[in-house]
Design an enzyme around this catalytic site. Structure first.
Site, PDB file in Angstrom:
ATOM      1  N   LYS A 155     -17.911  -6.789   7.042  1.00  0.00           N
ATOM      2  CA  LYS A 155     -16.788  -7.445   7.120  1.00  0.00           C
ATOM      3  C   LYS A 155     -16.006  -6.390   8.189  1.00  0.00           C
ATOM      4  CE  LYS A 155     -13.398  -7.692   4.100  1.00  0.00           C
ATOM      5  NZ  LYS A 155     -12.870  -7.439   2.534  1.00  0.00           N
TER       6      LYS A 155
ATOM      7  N   ARG B 258      -2.022  -6.096  -8.736  1.00  0.00           N
ATOM      8  CA  ARG B 258      -0.907  -6.970  -8.468  1.00  0.00           C
ATOM      9  C   ARG B 258      -0.694  -8.083  -9.338  1.00  0.00           C
ATOM     10  NH1 ARG B 258      -2.831  -7.725  -2.234  1.00  0.00           N
ATOM     11  NH2 ARG B 258      -4.722  -7.084  -3.489  1.00  0.00           N
TER      12      ARG B 258
ATOM     13  N   SER C 281      -2.515  -7.726   2.904  1.00  0.00           N
ATOM     14  CA  SER C 281      -3.113  -7.691   4.275  1.00  0.00           C
ATOM     15  C   SER C 281      -3.014  -8.955   4.734  1.00  0.00           C
ATOM     16  CB  SER C 281      -4.408  -6.696   4.506  1.00  0.00           C
ATOM     17  OG  SER C 281      -3.775  -5.421   3.869  1.00  0.00           O
TER      18      SER C 281
ATOM     19  N   HIS D 139       0.739  -1.360   0.123  1.00  0.00           N
ATOM     20  CA  HIS D 139       0.001   0.191   0.035  1.00  0.00           C
ATOM     21  C   HIS D 139       0.858   1.290  -0.008  1.00  0.00           C
ATOM     22  CE1 HIS D 139      -2.920  -2.846   2.376  1.00  0.00           C
ATOM     23  NE2 HIS D 139      -3.329  -2.525   0.975  1.00  0.00           N
TER      24      HIS D 139
HETATM   25  P1  ADP Z   1      -9.638  -3.856  -0.735  1.00  0.00           P
HETATM   26  O1  ADP Z   1     -10.346  -4.640   0.534  1.00  0.00           O
HETATM   27  O2  ADP Z   1     -10.470  -2.738  -1.133  1.00  0.00           O
HETATM   28  O3  ADP Z   1      -9.079  -4.685  -1.742  1.00  0.00           O
HETATM   29  P2  ADP Z   1      -7.037  -3.374   0.307  1.00  0.00           P
HETATM   30  O4  ADP Z   1      -6.689  -2.895   1.478  1.00  0.00           O
HETATM   31  O5  ADP Z   1      -6.771  -4.785   0.330  1.00  0.00           O
HETATM   32  O6  ADP Z   1      -8.375  -2.951  -0.028  1.00  0.00           O
HETATM   33  O7  ADP Z   1      -6.297  -3.021  -1.057  1.00  0.00           O
HETATM   34  C1  ADP Z   1      -6.534  -1.757  -1.462  1.00  0.00           C
HETATM   35  C2  ADP Z   1      -5.993  -1.312  -2.838  1.00  0.00           C
HETATM   36  O8  ADP Z   1      -4.597  -1.671  -2.816  1.00  0.00           O
HETATM   37  C3  ADP Z   1      -6.444  -2.309  -3.826  1.00  0.00           C
HETATM   38  O9  ADP Z   1      -6.583  -1.671  -4.967  1.00  0.00           O
HETATM   39  C4  ADP Z   1      -5.232  -3.322  -3.814  1.00  0.00           C
HETATM   40  O10 ADP Z   1      -5.482  -3.934  -5.131  1.00  0.00           O
HETATM   41  C5  ADP Z   1      -4.130  -2.451  -3.745  1.00  0.00           C
HETATM   42  N1  ADP Z   1      -3.019  -3.245  -3.248  1.00  0.00           N
HETATM   43  C6  ADP Z   1      -2.863  -4.160  -1.968  1.00  0.00           C
HETATM   44  N2  ADP Z   1      -1.768  -4.654  -1.768  1.00  0.00           N
HETATM   45  C7  ADP Z   1      -0.910  -4.070  -3.136  1.00  0.00           C
HETATM   46  C8  ADP Z   1       0.414  -4.319  -3.410  1.00  0.00           C
HETATM   47  N3  ADP Z   1       1.309  -5.305  -2.840  1.00  0.00           N
HETATM   48  N4  ADP Z   1       1.005  -3.795  -4.529  1.00  0.00           N
HETATM   49  C9  ADP Z   1      -0.003  -2.867  -5.404  1.00  0.00           C
HETATM   50  N5  ADP Z   1      -1.257  -2.750  -4.921  1.00  0.00           N
HETATM   51  C10 ADP Z   1      -1.865  -3.428  -3.755  1.00  0.00           C
END
Ligand code: ADP
Length: 164
Positions: free
Chosen positions: A43, A92, A130, A19
């Protein structure tokens, strides 16, 4: 807010170096970046919204043009309320594509004035999520490569402590 603001929405449960990679790069492209934690009553998440916001605030403290906010309900309503026009999302693997594509299309249908921009992960963050962090931390594994150093203890304490 104006056209120069971008919103990076997500669960951030917890924020990872993946992130932070997206946030740091977006902060170079936009005068203002708002990292917006989605409150999803369906959630609960492993971290309370308050904890997620605190961790994000710590991790982004050095970035002058980044601020942290939260919202519930629809992203497009949040965009309209704040006046921001650009949503940033990270990609990703190919597996991210289908969900992100669907969300962007639906949001476009509901709010054609809002644009979704995708940024490709940096290769060193491609495997990071995460949920990976949560799994490893729960079993007391080393997550120092995966989360910003300033939140390391917060993550460990919540996931391995008595307060889980
Ligand atoms: P959500 O539940 O909305 O997917 P996340 O917190 O998991 O929320 O992710 C938020 C955003 O960050 C999403 O667009 C996700 O694809 C992106 N993201 C998460 N991890 C990575 C990473 N390692 N590299 C690039 N983008 C990421």
């Amino acid at each position: 807010m104006s056209h120069n603001v971008c919103v990076y929405p997500g669960s951030f449960d917890p924020v990872t170096k993946g992130h932070m990679d997206i946030i740091t790069r977006a902060a170079k492209l936009f005068p203002e970046v708002v990292v917006a934690v989605l409150i999803n009553p369906a959630k609960a998440g492993s971290f309370t919204v308050e904890k997620r916001l605190n961790m994000l605030r710590k991790a982004c403290a050095h970035l002058e043009n980044v601020r942290v906010d939260h919202f519930d309900g629809l992203l497009v309503d949040y965009m309209h309320k704040t006046g921001a026009k650009v949503v940033v999302r990270g990609l990703r693997a190919v597996s991210d594509f289908e969900n992100e594509f669907q969300m962007a299309q639906v949001n476009h249908q509901m709010a054609p004035d809002v644009e979704t921009l995708f940024m490709m992960t940096s290769p060193e963050c491609a495997y990071l999520s995460s949920s990976v962090v949560r799994e490893i931390a729960r079993f007391d594994g080393d997550i120092s490569d995966f989360v910003p150093p300033c939140i390391l203890e917060d993550v460990k304490n919540t996931l391995t402590g008595n307060n889980q």
